[in-house]
Each structure stands twice: as C-alpha cells, then as structure tokens.
Enzyme design. Sequence first.
Site, PDB file in Angstrom:
ATOM      1  CG  ASP A 195      -1.731   1.234   1.345  1.00  0.00           C
ATOM      2  OD1 ASP A 195      -2.731   1.344   0.627  1.00  0.00           O
ATOM      3  OD2 ASP A 195      -1.348   2.118   2.143  1.00  0.00           O
TER       4      ASP A 195
ATOM      5  CG  ASP B  31      -1.556   9.692  -9.903  1.00  0.00           C
ATOM      6  OD1 ASP B  31      -2.767   9.969  -9.951  1.00  0.00           O
ATOM      7  OD2 ASP B  31      -0.905   9.322 -10.894  1.00  0.00           O
TER       8      ASP B  31
END
Length: 257
Positions: free
Chosen positions: A139, A160
């Site tokens: 992650d 992003d």
Amino acid sequence: MLSYQHIYHAGNAADLHKHALLAWVLDYLTAKDKPLSYVETHAGRGLYDLSSAEARKTAEAEAGILRAERADWLPEDHPLMRALASVRRQYGVNAYPGSPLIAQHFLRRGDSTHLAEMHPAEHDALAEVARGATLYRQDGFQMARAVAPPTPRRGLMLVDPSYEVKTDYADIPPFFQDIARKWNVGTLALWYPILTDDRQRGMIARLSQAFPDALKSEVHFPPAKPGHGMVGSGMFVVNPPWGLGEEAARIEALFRG
C-alpha cells in the site's frame, strides 16, 4: 484495490495536466546541485504503449498528449516534452512515460527514489524500467508513512491514487497532515479527479483549510465518453516551488483555449 490499470487512460488530458506540472517541478528541483528524494505512492507500470490494444480501446490520449503535440501546446524545451522525447528515443515513437519514468529522466546519481505499486503485473512491469529505484509491492500510503522523512530530506512526494477506494477522499487530508508533520520541507503533490458529482470537493476543502498556502491547479475538459464522471483534473501542492503558480496558470490557459 488491484483492478485498476492505467494503460487504458495513459496520456489522457488528466495525465497531460499532471505530468506537465510534475516535470516542471522536477526540472526546478534538479537545477540545484543538491540531492533529493522522490517518493510516489501509486506508481503504475511506469511505461505505456499508446499503440496497444488497451490504449486504442479508449483512445483517451487523443484528447491529451496527442492533442497537445498536434497543437504545439508545449515547446520542445518544456520539461515534459524533453522527458517524452527521451523516452521515445529509448522505447519507440508510441511510448508514453508514467510519472516514474518522468522522474527518472530528471533524477541524478545521488538522488533517491521510492515507488510503491500493489498490482502484481504493474509492479513487475515497473521493475523492468525503474532503474535505480527502491520498489515496494505494498500500500502506497503505508510506504510513504514508513519512508517519511526520506534521506535526503529535500524532495517531492507524488500521491496519485485511482480513487477506486472510496475512502481515499476522507483519508487523504489526515494522511497529508501526517506526512507534512514528519517531512515539513518536502513538496507534497496530490492529483485528484474533478467529478460531475463533486465528490472531491470536501477533500480539497479540508486540505485547503489545513494548508492555506498550498497551490491548487484545476483544468476542465469534456468527459472521455458520454456519461463518464471525470470532467477535469486537479493538482494540490504543499510547499510548491517558486514559480509553479505561473506555470500552472499557463497550463490552465491551454485547456481553456
């Protein structure tokens, strides 16, 4: 989420906005002979083929980088066009660089790169082109929290996400505040979609309250197809480099024209 693959959207109008500003910031930061760190939370595969079946299926690059090239929106010496030319010389005329390869074009020996990508196939493709970077198959928000503050402390973080995880809109403002506390000298850049339902508005309001001196740049464009929810692109930049506001205004004017 592991379903998102950016190849279907590579080089679109949002990429043009985001990458033009990203390349400008990297060009500015690397003009000084001081090492820096580049951290990216959702890196993707790094390199895209605009002639691929996936890219041709949506043809979103036609309204983005290909439109900009046809209309001479950006001069040859613009940082994004220099990075694009370099990637095409190496990978062919249909190649388009994702943000990791744009960063790679500017970063130098002694600079540090940290890239996170969870999608197995995207991560493997990234590993083939991201020279010298430290890669994380985890992650991206967790990676950023673990890395911050990076060494060197001078540098840039790009956040992003695909926003497939709907809680991103609520989670990003406290995430940015956490990173800014740890890395108060870092430039923190967030890309976000502008949606017809204004889902992003609350997130940006919270970020603007927390970071009143940040730069917000937004452009608007027609949906990629009828009924598509994204009608614009935004960049929110904490600790923006001097001159970025003027560059953002120039890019925004191109989309209005």
